[in-house]
Design a protein around this motif. Structure first.
Motif, short mmCIF file in Angstrom:
data_model
loop_
_atom_site.label_atom_id
_atom_site.label_comp_id
_atom_site.label_asym_id
_atom_site.label_seq_id
_atom_site.Cartn_x
_atom_site.Cartn_y
_atom_site.Cartn_z
N PRO A 56 109.32 72.24 -2.81
CA PRO A 56 108.88 70.95 -2.25
C PRO A 56 107.43 70.65 -2.65
O PRO A 56 106.52 70.66 -1.83
N TRP A 57 107.21 70.36 -3.94
CA TRP A 57 105.85 70.24 -4.49
C TRP A 57 104.97 69.30 -3.69
O TRP A 57 103.77 69.52 -3.53
N GLU A 58 105.56 68.22 -3.17
CA GLU A 58 104.75 67.19 -2.49
C GLU A 58 104.23 67.68 -1.14
O GLU A 58 103.36 67.06 -0.55
N LYS A 59 104.73 68.82 -0.68
CA LYS A 59 104.32 69.29 0.66
C LYS A 59 103.13 70.24 0.63
O LYS A 59 102.81 70.89 1.62
N THR A 60 102.48 70.37 -0.52
CA THR A 60 101.37 71.33 -0.59
C THR A 60 100.26 70.97 0.40
O THR A 60 99.98 69.79 0.63
N THR A 61 99.65 72.00 0.98
CA THR A 61 98.53 71.78 1.90
C THR A 61 97.21 72.18 1.24
O THR A 61 96.23 72.45 1.92
N THR A 185 102.18 80.47 4.85
CA THR A 185 102.72 79.33 5.62
C THR A 185 102.72 78.04 4.82
O THR A 185 103.44 77.11 5.16
N ASP A 186 101.93 77.97 3.74
CA ASP A 186 101.98 76.76 2.92
C ASP A 186 103.39 76.64 2.33
O ASP A 186 103.89 77.59 1.71
N PRO A 187 104.05 75.49 2.51
CA PRO A 187 105.46 75.39 2.09
C PRO A 187 105.68 75.55 0.60
O PRO A 187 106.70 76.11 0.19
N VAL A 188 104.75 75.10 -0.22
CA VAL A 188 104.92 75.21 -1.68
C VAL A 188 104.74 76.67 -2.11
O VAL A 188 105.58 77.22 -2.83
N HIS A 257 98.12 80.83 1.87
CA HIS A 257 98.63 80.30 0.59
C HIS A 257 99.14 81.43 -0.31
O HIS A 257 99.32 81.23 -1.51
#
Ligand SMILES: [Fe+2]
Ligand SMILES: [Fe+2]
Length: 303
Positions: A56-61, A185-188, A257
């Motif tokens: 989910p590339w767009e979900k990076t924090t 925890t970062d989704p990407v 990350h």
């Protein structure tokens, strides 16, 4: 699975894949700036799709990190990209050893598949460099070498080098990736580490399977070659862990990350050596002596 369709005299391998239609975005290049620009992209994506885990590339924090934290992560992923890219050649050299030793088809397919996996890991890693560092890089050229001993039989050499590459390096990769993923925890970053992890498990399985196969077919020379490789292989991974790290603190945000401290990595390796690697080799009848002692508590706490 039904027989693949024959179209214009060619086997429609896409039908043979039985993967169903691609999901939106599934056939997009992970790191488009790294492509050749030649008409190879369609087949490339088809090959890579086989093992694709959606990211989910767009979900990076990454935007919530400080400049220093992003720099630390970008440099780590730059090093990972180089290592993953180099691993393509490691499995290429290993494939030569395996063919020389008349390895069976399933062992070879796993080895050759590992090369594709490592290309994808490099793609994922250079995309992560862009996410954290804003730069579009290509991995540097490189060429892996594996030990060669002309006095050994081909089987002994293939078994020893498989132990080095797959049993030790890839098994350690799975243990460190599991631990790293648990704190991510970062989704990407989590999805990228999961994708890499699921392949490394297979790369390790290749090693342990061929090791057992080789030991069952070979004589004392194969066992001796495997035993001689154990300390060398353990030292190889230890050298990487002991290496100097990129500048920058491993803050809690950086950990989220997907980055551990060198101290944490040492503890994981020390445990992995004792409880997984040496235990596994000894279970297969490979004498390991007291080689694990070098990576005991003192080494684990030395970071
Ligand atoms: Fe990899
Ligand atoms: Fe691997």
């Amino acid at each position: 699975m039904s027989d693949p369709e024959i179209t214009d005299g060619f086997v429609d391998t896409e039908a043979a894949d039985a993967l169903g239609p691609p999901l939106p975005g599934e056939l997009d290049a992970v790191s488009p700036w790294w492509m050749s620009g030649m008409p190879l992209d369609h087949e490339h994506h088809r090959l890579m799709r086989r093992r694709q885990v959606p990211i989910p590339w767009e979900k990076t924090t990454a935007g919530q990190l400080t400049t220093a934290e992003r720099g630390r992560l970008a440099e780590t992923w730059r090093r990972r990209a180089a290592a993953e890219y180099l691993a393509v050649s490691t499995f290429a050299v290993l494939a030569i050893d395996l063919v020389s030793a008349a390895a069976p088809a399933d062992v070879l397919s796993h080895c050759v598949r590992s090369q594709l996996d490592e290309i994808r890991h490099a793609e994922l890693a250079i995309r992560m460099v862009e996410i954290y560092g804003g730069k579009r890089i290509s991995p540097p050229p490189g060429m892996s070498r594996l030990p060669e001993d002309k006095t050994q039989t081909k089987l002994a050499q293939a078994v020893a080098n498989t132990l080095l590459v797959s049993c030790v390096s890839e098994t350690y990769a799975t243990t460190v990736l599991t631990a790293t993923r648990d704190l991510t925890t970062d989704p990407v970053a989590h999805a990228v580490l999961t994708s890499i992890y699921s392949d490394e498990v297979m790369h390790a399985r290749l090693g342990w399977s061929y090791l057992r196969y080789g030991l069952e077919r070979g004589g004392d020379d194969v066992r001796a070659a495997a035993a001689a490789m154990v300390p060398r292989a353990l030292r190889g991974v230890a050298n990487v862990i002991e290496r100097e790290r990129p500048i920058g603190e491993v803050t809690d945000a950086v950990r989220a990350h997907g980055l551990m401290t060198p101290g944490e990595e040492r503890k994981i390796y020390s445990e992995c050596v004792r409880e997984v690697l040496i235990a596994g080799f000894e279970a297969l009848g490979i004498p390991c002596g007291n080689v694990a002692d070098e990576y005991g508590e003192e080494w684990a706490n030395a970071a």
